[in-house]
Motif scaffolding. Sequence first.
Motif, short mmCIF file in Angstrom:
data_model
loop_
_atom_site.label_atom_id
_atom_site.label_comp_id
_atom_site.label_asym_id
_atom_site.label_seq_id
_atom_site.Cartn_x
_atom_site.Cartn_y
_atom_site.Cartn_z
N LYS A 1 -7.42 6.88 5.09
CA LYS A 1 -7.34 5.80 4.11
C LYS A 1 -8.19 6.17 2.91
N ARG A 2 -7.61 6.06 1.73
CA ARG A 2 -8.35 6.38 0.51
C ARG A 2 -9.37 5.27 0.23
N PRO B 1 -8.79 3.07 -4.23
CA PRO B 1 -7.35 3.18 -4.49
C PRO B 1 -7.06 3.82 -5.84
N ASP C 1 -2.74 5.55 -0.87
CA ASP C 1 -3.69 4.70 -0.14
C ASP C 1 -3.88 5.16 1.29
N TYR C 2 -2.79 5.62 1.91
CA TYR C 2 -2.85 6.10 3.29
C TYR C 2 -2.11 7.42 3.41
N LYS D 1 0.84 -1.20 0.00
CA LYS D 1 0.00 0.00 0.00
C LYS D 1 0.88 1.25 0.00
#
Length: 640
Positions: A610-611, A614, A537-538, A506
Amino acid sequence: MNWINIRKIKYFFIISSAIIIILSLLTIFNNDFCILIIRAIPLIRKISPKSLTGTINISSLWLTQIKLHAIIFLILGILLMSISLLINQLIKKEIYKKLIVIFFFLSSILLIIAVSSFFLNLNTTTSDYSWGDVSWIHQAFYNFLHGRPLQTSIYFMAGDGVKVNPFPYTNLLAVHSNYLPYIFAPFYFFLQDINGLYVIYIFYNIIGLSFVTWLIIKNLSDDDHVVKYLFILSIIFSAFYLDIIHYKSQFPLLAGPIILLLFYFLIKGNKIGYIIIGICLSLLSDDIAIYLCCFSGYVFIFYPEMRLTAIGAIIIGMITIFFATFVSQPATKFGMIMETQQSGELINKLLRVFTGEYPIKFVRLREIGIFIIPASILIGVTFRFTKKVSIINVLGIIFITAFSHWFVVLVMGGGHHMYPVAISILLAIIVLVSQMDLEKKDGHSNNVLIKCAFIIIGMFFFINVITIPYISRQVHDINISNSYLTKLIGSNKNILQEINKIPRDKSIVFYTNRGIDGFIANRNDIWRFPHFYDLADYFVIQKDAVLLFYSLEYNNLLSVKDMIHKGKDLSTSDSGVIPYEFVDKIRYELVSVNKTHEIVVDNNTMILFKRIVPYKFIIPDASIGFGWIKNISKMYSNKK
């Protein structure tokens, strides 16, 4: 010769060591005395963290650090006391051999203390050696083992002249040509974190330099091989060299043992071996290829029988430099937006030095001087010259082999730039000591030399002891209140704990204290804020960070991206905080307005986004391995 009484020297050492031991014990066991020391000694007071009012903040962490160094002085005092009590026994037959053995014994102990101190401070997450260049080098080794050789995301804006990179990745060859360092990747495989990286650099250098030094001494010296070897090891084990050989794990720092091996093949007259090692140095780094050219220039002058070989090595170095400058670097940067002026940083600074616009960094010369002067005097009182010794040759090793990097040290001033210079100095010491004879006069006729040797050894170790805290220096500067450090370490480790829970496949963007990025660089897709914070992603923000690598000012009238546009990068000497209003605004934009993210963790220390959907980043072929080769034809066809 008898103007100094050995008994007076003995009592001087005993009294001095007793004072050191008493002061160290008081510092260790009495907090009030420790605080008094901090406030009384100008050097400590100067480096002590201060509040905004200018008063010294003394936290429990700072007291612990002072006490750690007091323990080092305590050990030194005990060792000095032991030697003092043995002086009468030492003034006997073969005194110089015994003296060197003691020198080696003390150096070994101090090396253990220095290495231990370094790793203890590194793992506080506030060390200056866990952020900056070490991050992208750490990622480079990780990527090499995980399907992305030569690619970097942390350093995706790398390369002189690059203003904008449309891709989130680039090839590390855009900056320097480094191929050989990845032979160490299998060793990194067993401990894939920043500690493992530094273990490789430190122990490879110590073991490699020690091994090749023995080969050179065996070849050049007629007798006393072991004693001379222990003398050189005592210098290699010094804090001066430790500070250089591990500096942020820069790739050129792997060159030392190879350079000594190059000299070994030179004195053996092995032309094929010399050329092979020259190729290895060129593949290690284009910086070291320049050093190879200078080294071979020295060979051309002092070794007529090796002149053709030296010319061949110079050609190899020049080909490496030419290929990096006009082929690999432009090809890997093809497609990026460049500045109109692309002259190198070093060339720019050199021109500014000559015009008086840029100051010469004499501080590096001072660091070299405080090490080399006592070492040279110690050689002078411990060994005597023979007909084999050529001072001109020794000076040639120091100044001609590292000619290019003497300029780099004075202009750029980086710690890793001093490495080739330090290796040349070490090589000169090895050659000098190998060709000298050990003083073998017995009895009291040479008391003065022996006493001088003791004094110089004391100077040498005092320099090493005061260098140990510098090796372990922290990421914070005097503008940061040290009372916050204990809380800061706890906050950093909480951040690391949450980040380590995120799967390695990620992508992550982090906005945290500098000092933790070296611990999280072991993944393929990671960027410093503000790059791609809304696409990764994060995205993690450390709310209570004060040692930032990027600073911005909150303005309620501006959007998040507009505030970012007006932000600036920070260095080790800078500090700053993340405005809590900015955290609220970025939470509002990502979660409530754009609805692209959800919150995973939100507490007083951090917020982790958090997305939801993605985002697939484009990975250009040129950013991995040798995928840039196909850009060569495109690059030159565009110019036509």
